[in-house]
Design a protein around this motif. Structure first.
Motif: not given
Lengths: 504, 370
Positions: A498-504
């Motif tokens: 799991x990694x943080x990611x950009x969610x648009x």
């Protein structure tokens, strides 16, 4: 059909059936022929575990459902009164040993259901020969099991069932032009040697289309093709199963199994989409038919007892029968008295509203129109009014961390309606799309969860991702939002990162 | 009557069985199933059976209800899946639990398979205790009280038809002597072997709650297995510190004394019990003794060994001694026993270091098939 536990249909029930169906037709209900079977409770539980069908493909999940049904029957917690399936002719089941009044209620109720199956728009694309459909699926799966081994096939069914909710309930109604083109492009696009040439007489061709020019043309074309290919699928696709069937590297039997699971999911989807309406419609009609026509005075008390059981509410649980029937009655009343339209909406005087009665008598007509055109979401959205909400004492509840209890949160109309709609939208399931079938240009699969204010259950999401990986075989990622932050889950073999990611 | 669902149901039970086997060590060391034990069934939480889906998490969600009540009124506890509306699934990460009932018989079988326990050979030849009569067929002679009415008339009808004396318009059937049919029976011997488990436990001050918990869990499993091997089984319970007395099951696990320890007192009582009530030629006898291994004196240990040699061992199938590790005990007793009975097949000793060791210890005790 159901060989064991089948009883002959007794004459007195046949008489009741004829009587009740006569009344129902008199009211304008129009249904497929209905075939009743009287079952003992064991067979009833069996058929219920199979979703109302006498034959399904072999799978342990039906056994699990059966065990739970049988247990709760043994403990007296629940009893299945009736079951009816959406086929033509419709099959309905009666529980052996029920009282005559009960059977009358059930038959009137079933008339309502079958009328709904026949006329509601969302059922219009379902396979009305699904009994055969299910039996064919069963035969196909048994054949695969005989060839591949039971464990292998069963495991794969588990995997498919894990993602069976990733379909697009509206897709049967959308006529897609693009699909044909995509298929064409997929097959015919490979023989790309035919570079477009300028028109020329054959002896002039060498000069008009020199090799350098052809080379440039070819390059341009490849460039175009690559750009087109960059997005695959071209638009996010909601029918994940369809996408997998077309593009995942599956063996023939696996594709067949996945298609069967998808086919059955689509068959059951209209029922999930119209639960409130369907039960409300059937309850409306059983109470109308029985109280106005079919009951003898000796049966009234028993009827009232049974009916109140069906429509009972309990804290923290929405009874679709109750909500549905009350809403239909409210619609009937409003259209009878003309409580709709611009004039009604804009009226500010409570006094005038209270005594509003235009004597239009449009109630019945409106009811039949509603049962034809609406599903639960549009039904609630359009007819769940402030007055109705107050009168029926609706509230929202939620989990209170402070007390560790589930509590009544609000009786505010807007909140109640919003919560209700949110739970009904997409049958209460999260929206998942195929975003990219060639993620990071490594033929990985990227799914995207369209966040609507509620996070995914992460434990289940991880396990589901593992199952998707089994189908896709290359790494599978899911883009979602947890506690307001974008997150990318990636499943590679058995490990999940799991990694943080950009969610648009 | 067999149903289609039986196959799917059987498949489901098979999967459950596999899951229980996988998690057996956990179930054993946590001891949680004892609390869930009914008369002859236990209910177990089985992880990872249901099929996972992408779905919404629980607590953010809530729902809509209908009825009376003020804002802030409680709808019920949030614990244990009792919540209203949707499941509260996101509660415990990584697990979707399903409660399943398993019979003790089945549980014993699973235990046996997993630990590869041999079936117990009851000692001696199986004593025949009872005869049971079973109706097995039909014969043409017998007492009138056993006359088979239907078969008799069928025979009469058959005869009348073949003789042409039967008139369908006037169906009168009169059986004669030869038509009469009687039930016949066979007496079957009912081999029965009896067994008794005598549990002994040290309840002196050095045995703490944790040690007792271990004994409780272990005895549950020993009980379950032995019960699956014998038809009639009795359990007796003896507690001891410096004195021994017989108690009921409840008291056995709850009592806490503070005195010193004289193991011989328990062995004396055990020997007396066997002598008085359980004739060795008719009973399979299983004494299990649990202690922290701290005996009062060397003399007492000598007495113990003497008692075992002369009174107890000749009568029993198996004598098991389980030593629970305790911060106070010296743990000497197990060494003494091993010194004296190392060669003896009938004596099994096992050191139980903690809850995780219970499973191995069960294997030590029951692995010999006695």
């Amino acid at each position: 059909m159901v060989a064991s536990g089948l009883r002959r249909f007794p004459a007195y029930l046949r008489d009741i059936q004829e009587e009740v169906e006569g009344y129902a037709r008199g009211y304008g209900l129009d249904f497929f022929p209905i075939l009743y079977e009287v079952l003992d409770y064991k067979t009833m539980n069996e058929v219920a575990a199979y979703g109302g069908f006498p034959t399904r493909y072999p799978h342990w999940r039906f056994g699990m459902d059966y065990e739970q049904l049988a247990k709760s029957h043994e403990w007296g917690l629940s009893k299945i009164y009736e079951m009816v399936i959406n086929t033509n002719p419709a099959y309905a089941y009666l529980l052996e040993g029920n009282s005559t009044v009960d059977q009358k209620i059930v038959m009137a109720h079933v008339c309502g259901h079958v009328d709904f199956f026949k006329h509601n728009y969302f059922f219009s694309k379902t396979n009305r020969k699904m009994i055969d459909g299910m039996a064919n699926h069963a035969a196909a799966i048994r054949r695969h099991m005989a060839r591949m081994g039971q464990d292998v096939v069963e495991d794969f069914i588990d995997t498919c069932l894990s993602i069976e909710n990733l379909i697009d309930p509206m897709s049967p109604f959308i006529v897609r032009k693009r699909e044909a083109r995509a298929a064409e492009g997929g097959d015919g696009g490979e023989d790309g040697d035919d570079v477009p040439r300028l028109r020329a007489k054959q002896y002039m061709d060498k000069f008009i289309n020199p090799p350098e020019f052809l080379e440039a043309q070819k390059k341009k074309r490849d460039e175009e093709k690559r750009r087109a290919r960059k997005r695959f699928p071209e638009e996010p696709q909601r029918d994940v199963l369809q996408f997998l069937i077309h593009h995942a590297p599956l063996d023939g039997w696996q594709r067949d199994v996945l298609e069967i699971v998808r086919n059955e999911a689509y068959y059951f989807v209209p029922q999930a989409m119209t639960k409130i309406m369907n039960e409300g419609w059937a309850s409306y009609w059983h109470s109308k038919i029985l109280t106005e026509k079919a009951l003898t005075s000796a049966e009234i008390i028993d009827y009232a007892d049974a009916n109140s059981g069906v429509l009972a509410t309990s804290p923290g649980r929405l009874n679709p029968y109750k909500l549905g029937v009350e809403l239909f009655r409210s619609i009937e009343d409003r259209w009878n008295r003309g409580r709709f339209g611009k004039e009604w909406e804009e009226c500010d005087s409570m006094d005038a509203k209270r005594d509003w009665d235009r004597r239009l008598g449009l109630g019945q007509r409106k009811l039949f129109e509603v049962r034809k055109l609406y599903n639960d979401v549009t039904f609630i959205d359009e007819f769940f009014t402030l007055e109705f909400c107050v009168e029926q004492k609706f509230y929202t509840f939620g989990f209170s961390e402070r007390s560790g209890n589930w509590e009544i949160m609000s009786r505010e109309f807007k909140k109640v309606k919003d919560t209700m709609l949110r739970q009904l939208t997409n049958r209460g399931q999260p929206f998942i799309f195929v975003e990219d079938g060639n993620f990071e240009n490594r033929s990985e699969l990227l799914l995207r969860h369209q966040h609507e204010g509620v996070d995914l259950d992460m434990a289940q999401a991880r396990d589901t991702l593992r199952n998707l990986h089994k189908v896709w075989t290359r790494p599978v990622s899911l883009l979602t939002k947890i506690e307001g932050k974008g997150k990318l889950l990636r499943c590679d073999d058995a490990t999940i990162t799991e990694k943080s990611a950009e969610y648009v | 009557m067999s149903q289609k669902i039986d196959l799917d149901h059987g498949r489901f039970r098979q999967i459950i069985r596999g899951k229980i086997k996988q998690n057996l060590r956990k179930y054993i060391s946590q001891g949680e199933m004892i609390a869930r034990k009914g008369k002859d069934k236990v209910s177990l939480p089985i992880p990872q059976v249901d099929i996972p889906h992408f779905k919404h998490g629980g607590k953010q969600q809530g729902g809509v209800g209908q009825g009376q009540g003020q804002v802030g009124d409680s709808l019920g506890q949030g614990e244990d899946g009792d919540q209203p509306g949707q499941g509260q699934a996101g509660d415990r990460p990584g697990e979707h639990l399903l409660e399943i009932e398993v019979s003790l018989q089945e549980l014993a079988e699973i235990l046996g398979e997993e630990l590869e326990l041999p079936r117990i050979q009851p000692k001696g030849t199986e004593k025949i205790i009872a005869w049971k009569d079973k109706y097995t067929g039909i014969r043409s002679t017998g007492p009138e009280s056993l006359r088979h009415f239907r078969r008799t008339f069928r025979q009469a009808l058959r005869r009348q038809i073949s003789m042409g004396t039967y008139d369908p318009a006037h169906p009168v059937i009169v059986p004669i002597r030869d038509d009469k049919r009687y039930r016949s029976w066979r007496s079957e011997p009912l081999p029965q072997s009896n067994a008794v488990i005598i549990y002994m436990m040290d309840v002196s001050g050095s045995m703490g709650d944790e040690q007792k918990e271990i004994v409780r869990i272990e005895s549950f499993w020993l009980d379950t297995w032995l019960r699956s091997q014998y038809h009639g089984i009795e359990s007796r319970y003896i507690i001891h510190d410096a004195m021994a007395k017989e108690v009921d099951r409840d008291t056995f696990f709850k009592t806490r004394e503070s005195g010193g320890t004289m193991i011989s007192s328990a062995y004396k009582l055990c020997a007396k019990m066997i002598e008085d009530e359980y004739a060795p030629d008719q009973w399979n006898i299983y004494p299990f003794h649990f202690s922290d291994g701290d005996n009062w004196s060397v003399d007492d240990t000598v007495t113990c060994v003497e008692l075992m040699k002369t009174k107890i061992l000749p009568a029993v199938n198996l004598f098991a001694y389980g030593q629970v590790e305790s911060p106070y005990g010296s743990g000497q007793f197990i060494k003494d026993l091993r010194e004296h009975f190392d060669e003896d097949e009938r004596v099994v000793t096992s050191e139980i270091k903690g809850k995780d060791a219970i499973m191995d210890s069960i294997k030590d005790f029951l692995g010999k098939g006695k």
